[in-house]
Scaffold this motif. Structure first.
Motif, short mmCIF file in Angstrom:
data_model
loop_
_atom_site.label_atom_id
_atom_site.label_comp_id
_atom_site.label_asym_id
_atom_site.label_seq_id
_atom_site.Cartn_x
_atom_site.Cartn_y
_atom_site.Cartn_z
N ARG A 1 0.83 -1.21 0.00
CA ARG A 1 0.00 0.00 0.00
C ARG A 1 0.87 1.25 0.00
NH1 ARG A 1 -3.20 -3.12 3.69
NH2 ARG A 1 -2.36 -1.99 5.50
N MET A 2 1.94 1.24 0.78
CA MET A 2 2.82 2.40 0.81
C MET A 2 3.52 2.59 -0.54
SD MET A 2 4.43 2.79 4.64
CE MET A 2 5.29 1.22 4.66
N ASP A 3 3.98 1.50 -1.15
CA ASP A 3 4.62 1.60 -2.46
C ASP A 3 3.66 2.20 -3.48
OD1 ASP A 3 6.95 0.49 -1.48
OD2 ASP A 3 6.57 -1.52 -2.27
N ALA A 4 2.39 1.78 -3.43
CA ALA A 4 1.40 2.31 -4.37
C ALA A 4 1.17 3.81 -4.13
CB ALA A 4 0.08 1.55 -4.23
N ASP A 5 1.17 4.21 -2.87
CA ASP A 5 0.98 5.63 -2.55
C ASP A 5 2.16 6.46 -3.06
OD1 ASP A 5 -1.41 5.03 -1.37
OD2 ASP A 5 -0.69 5.25 0.70
#
Length: 302
Positions: A180-184
């Motif tokens: 999720r952080m990578d996508a953000d």
């Protein structure tokens, strides 16, 4: 080191986190963040520049972001007017009758709403990376996603790269916090635009801080639901705005191309449009832009 006074305030049934800097007697700059983004999206460097210039500064977490309360949207839906009420409640709780309101993206729409419906609260308005609050971008998005040309009477849709990112993001795995952080981080990269360098380490630190602060990271998606709720209060004429207004817009904004900023400035009496070369939708992950934005705000609020 920059230190502020943290305080939780009430807006109806919602508790909001706020942070105040500078001397209470100085003119107040209220920083209003964009969609799904907590108040720390306004970097310390910008806050410090404003305080050094003789202003006190307040930033805060919208409902459903950061340390503010999360809301069950299905049972307690809200709209732009409710987010504007939150913003006014922040001023009330700090004893500030009127402030220089500086908003970006959704925050700029909130600033427009206040300047129209509660003009006494807005000493000046700075609207960054935004569009007229009465503009419904849905039809333009739908046509663009369907491969159809834009209608002649509507503002342009996001760039093809941004729309491709939105489509690809819908199928990106988000089963772990790291995913999720990578996508953000990738979303912030696309919002940065394609001209100026993107400071990925800074963006990643920011995303990690957001995840650390949030009660429920997924609740921030409620802002998109709120943005789709339309009422007559959003369609009020911007010609009613009497506050001196600066419209700051990036030449490379992939979400709201520059025509959105030009349309906003054209609808507000005597508004000044400042196009920032190379800037995308969020300026604070490109070297030098924080100082540029701070200088513009200081000049406008003098």
């Amino acid at each position: 080191m920059l230190t502020g006074e943290e305080k939780f305030v009430r807006s109806g049934h919602v508790r909001l986190w706020t942070e105040r800097f500078g001397r209470p007697g100085d003119p107040t700059v209220l920083l209003v963040m964009g969609t799904s983004t907590p108040g720390i999206g306004w970097p310390d460097e910008l806050v410090e520049a404003l305080v050094t210039s003789g202003r006190q500064v307040i930033r805060f977490d919208h409902r459903d972001t950061g340390r503010s309360d999360s809301v069950e949207f299905t049972t307690h839906p809200y709209a732009l007017a409710d987010l504007a009420a939150d913003t006014a409640a922040v001023l009330d709780s700090h004893g500030v009758p009127a402030a220089h309101v500086v908003g970006t993206s959704l925050g700029a729409a909130i600033g427009q709403w206040l300047a129209v419906h509660q003009p006494a609260r807005v000493r000046t308005l700075t609207a960054m990376a935004s569009s007229p609050m009465g503009n419904n971008p849905g039809p333009a998005w739908a046509r663009a996603l369907a491969g159809q040309p834009a209608a002649t009477d509507e503002l342009p849709p996001p760039t093809a790269r941004f729309l491709h990112h939105v489509m690809a993001s819908a199928t990106t795995p988000r089963t772990t916090v790291r995913q999720r952080m990578d996508a953000d981080v990738q979303t912030w990269r696309v919002l940065n635009g394609d001209v100026l360098p993107f400071d990925e380490p800074a963006a990643r630190r920011f995303v990690e801080d957001c995840y650390t602060r949030a009660h429920d990271v997924t609740a921030a998606a409620n802002h998109d639901l709120a943005g789709r709720r339309w009422a007559d209060d959003r369609r009020a004429s911007l010609s009613r705005i009497t506050a001196a207004t600066l419209v700051l817009h990036g030449s490379e904004d992939p979400l709201f191309p520059p025509a959105h900023g030009a349309a906003l400035a054209a609808q507000i009496p005597a508004a000044r449009l400042e196009i920032v070369p190379g800037m995308g939708h969020h300026p604070f992950f490109s070297s030098g832009l924080t100082e540029r934005i701070a200088d513009s705000i200081i000049r406008h609020t003098t």
